[in-house]
Design an enzyme around this catalytic site. Structure first.
Site, PDB file in Angstrom:
ATOM      1  N   LYS A   1      -6.328   0.334 -20.426  1.00  0.00           N
ATOM      2  CA  LYS A   1      -6.480   0.508 -21.865  1.00  0.00           C
ATOM      3  C   LYS A   1      -5.153   0.193 -22.566  1.00  0.00           C
ATOM      4  CE  LYS A   1     -10.441   1.631 -20.302  1.00  0.00           C
ATOM      5  NZ  LYS A   1     -10.819   2.978 -19.966  1.00  0.00           N
TER       6      LYS A   1
ATOM      7  N   ARG B   1       0.825  -1.220   0.000  1.00  0.00           N
ATOM      8  CA  ARG B   1       0.000   0.000   0.000  1.00  0.00           C
ATOM      9  C   ARG B   1       0.854   1.263   0.000  1.00  0.00           C
ATOM     10  NH1 ARG B   1      -2.063   2.553   4.071  1.00  0.00           N
ATOM     11  NH2 ARG B   1      -2.030   0.775   5.485  1.00  0.00           N
TER      12      ARG B   1
ATOM     13  N   TYR C   1     -14.104  11.395 -19.846  1.00  0.00           N
ATOM     14  CA  TYR C   1     -14.482  10.001 -19.595  1.00  0.00           C
ATOM     15  C   TYR C   1     -15.644   9.974 -18.590  1.00  0.00           C
ATOM     16  CZ  TYR C   1     -14.176   5.281 -17.787  1.00  0.00           C
ATOM     17  OH  TYR C   1     -14.478   4.014 -17.380  1.00  0.00           O
TER      18      TYR C   1
ATOM     19  N   ASP D   1      -5.702  13.572 -18.834  1.00  0.00           N
ATOM     20  CA  ASP D   1      -5.959  12.144 -18.982  1.00  0.00           C
ATOM     21  C   ASP D   1      -5.406  11.760 -20.346  1.00  0.00           C
ATOM     22  OD1 ASP D   1      -7.019   9.634 -19.522  1.00  0.00           O
ATOM     23  OD2 ASP D   1      -8.864  10.026 -18.401  1.00  0.00           O
TER      24      ASP D   1
HETATM   25  C1  LIG Z   1     -11.278   3.708 -18.880  1.00  0.00           C
HETATM   26  C2  LIG Z   1     -10.893   5.131 -18.740  1.00  0.00           C
HETATM   27  C3  LIG Z   1     -10.719   5.703 -17.468  1.00  0.00           C
HETATM   28  C4  LIG Z   1     -10.976   4.954 -16.186  1.00  0.00           C
HETATM   29  O1  LIG Z   1     -10.111   3.909 -15.996  1.00  0.00           O
HETATM   30  P1  LIG Z   1     -10.456   2.563 -15.163  1.00  0.00           P
HETATM   31  O2  LIG Z   1      -9.226   1.775 -15.341  1.00  0.00           O
HETATM   32  O3  LIG Z   1     -11.687   1.971 -15.767  1.00  0.00           O
HETATM   33  O4  LIG Z   1     -10.706   2.989 -13.757  1.00  0.00           O
HETATM   34  C5  LIG Z   1     -10.316   7.022 -17.404  1.00  0.00           C
HETATM   35  N1  LIG Z   1     -10.126   7.759 -18.523  1.00  0.00           N
HETATM   36  C6  LIG Z   1     -10.295   7.246 -19.748  1.00  0.00           C
HETATM   37  C7  LIG Z   1     -10.071   8.120 -20.942  1.00  0.00           C
HETATM   38  C8  LIG Z   1     -10.690   5.922 -19.906  1.00  0.00           C
HETATM   39  O5  LIG Z   1     -10.868   5.428 -21.135  1.00  0.00           O
END
Ligand SMILES: *Cc1c(COP(=O)(O)O)cnc(C)c1O
Length: 389
Positions: free
Chosen positions: A198, A47, A101, A173
């Site tokens: 992703k 952690r 998102y 992001d």
């Molecule tokens: C999937 C996604 C997230 C969130 O991620 P998780 O791994 O599902 O928590 C955030 N931003 C974008 C652009 C995403 O495609």
């Protein structure tokens, strides 16, 4: 400054836990949650983000994002929420890009008020739209480019400069672009966020998140994150390190497939519109070119009026209609039915998301097989329309 190794070399080698005992070619996996504390500088505990495998992966992700340091989380949302809450407190204000998102929008709408954090969403994507929302209490400015699902591009350099001028922390992001196509820190952004679920993971089998930034900001996020407890299990850390070895190879193949598919769809007589920043016809093509090395593996398109989207999805044989994206297999999704279902029809309309819109995540298959799949699915939908009428 020491010359940086090439992208694929970083993917393959940077970070690595050396196997001093047996000389194995890959990082050994340390699953311990208990480590000795005597005569040791660093008290290790998962952690605290400091197991050998966590540290190795952080070095790799930091190197990929040209950052000083990084942290790995149990999900993209754990990374995003930890970064935001590390820099925001009661009375503070944050400016968000209008299209984000869906999970990030939910976080903001469902949690921020409880903590007394104020926020605004911009009207549009232009730098002026962001500047207009800045108040004396604003602490953070947050963007996501290319956007989901219409692949609109936000000017990263302009937003970074604005953040510096107003003394704000800038966050991006970077999930859709991946570090292969875009390195926002080189363009002045402070904090880069990833859903590693992703492209970094890339095989639709890992849930993880990452933050990359300078050492000072990473330490600040760490101080909050150790209390929130969003660490990733070492087994998954190890799998993610393995996945990233092929990140450069995968994403470049996906870039190529997306570009070919975008051109194919743009010429297709049954397709109304294609959204892909790599197409010259995309309104942000020049901006995308100025800040991205590749245009990514994501595109969106609309079928011509009268062609039923759910019927189209059901008719596909190779391309899977699923939630999520960025795997080596091609997938599609209807934003109206899934990722943007929580928005009202008016909100979707305002963002330009038509009910017939299809978001397409290109995999690494042979693109001609994907094109054939699209064609046969469209033909199938058309044959049904004719039977009914
Ligand atoms: C999937 C996604 C997230 C969130 O991620 P998780 O791994 O599902 O928590 C955030 N931003 C974008 C652009 C995403 O495609």
């Amino acid at each position: 400054m020491k010359k940086r190794p090439g992208l694929n070399t970083v993917c393959t080698h940077t970070g690595e836990v050396e196997d001093k005992r047996f000389g194995g070619a890959v990082s050994p996996l340390y699953m311990s949650t208990a480590y000795v504390f005597e005569d040791i500088d660093e008290k290790r505990y998962p952690r605290y983000f400091n197991t050998p495998n966590q540290q190795a992966l952080c070095r790799k992700i930091a190197a990929l994002e040209h950052a000083e340091d990084a942290l790995i989380f149990g999900s993209g949302m754990a990374a995003i929420s930890s970064a935001l809450f590390a820099f925001l407190r009661k009375g503070d204000h944050v400016v968000f890009q209008n299209t984000l998102y869906g999970g990030t929008i939910n976080l903001v709408r469902e949690e921020f008020e409880k903590f007394g954090i104020e926020y605004s969403f911009t009207e549009g994507f232009a730098p002026e739209d962001f500047e207009r929302e800045i108040r004396p209490e604003t602490k953070v400015i947050y963007i996501e480019t290319p956007s989901n699902p219409l692949l609109t591009i936000t000017d990263i350099r302009a937003i970074s400069a604005m953040a510096k001028k107003h003394n704000l922390v800038s966050m991006i992001d970077n999930t859709f672009a991946s570090p292969v196509n875009q390195n926002p820190i080189d363009l002045g952004i402070d904090i880069v966020l990833h859903s590693a679920t992703k492209y970094l993971g890339g095989h639709s089998d890992i849930l993880a998140g990452a933050v990359a930034s300078n050492s000072e900001y990473i330490d600040r996020i760490f101080q909050l994150a150790k209390n929130f407890g969003g660490s990733l299990s070492d087994y998954t850390v190890w799998l993610l390190e393995r996945s990233i070895k092929t990140l450069g190879v995968r994403v470049k193949a996906q870039n190529k497939n997306a570009k070919k598919m975008a051109k194919f769809l743009a010429k297709h007589s049954d397709v109304e519109k294609v959204y892909y920043p790599g197409l010259k016809s995309h309104p942000d093509h020049e901006l995308a070119k100025s800040q991205m090395r590749g245009f990514g593996g994501m595109l969106s398109f609309e079928l011509k009026d009268g062609l039923d989207v759910s019927e189209f999805q059901k008719s596909l044989k190779l391309i899977k209609p699923v939630m999520s994206l960025a795997g080596v297999e091609s997938t599609i999704l209807s934003p109206t039915l899934t990722s943007h279902a929580l928005l009202t029809p008016e909100e979707r309309e305002k963002q330009g998301i038509k009910d017939g819109l299809i978001r397409f995540s290109l995999g690494i298959e042979d693109v001609k097989d994907l094109m054939e799949d699209i064609d046969q699915a469209i033909e199938n939908v058309k044959s049904k329309v004719e039977v009914v009428s």
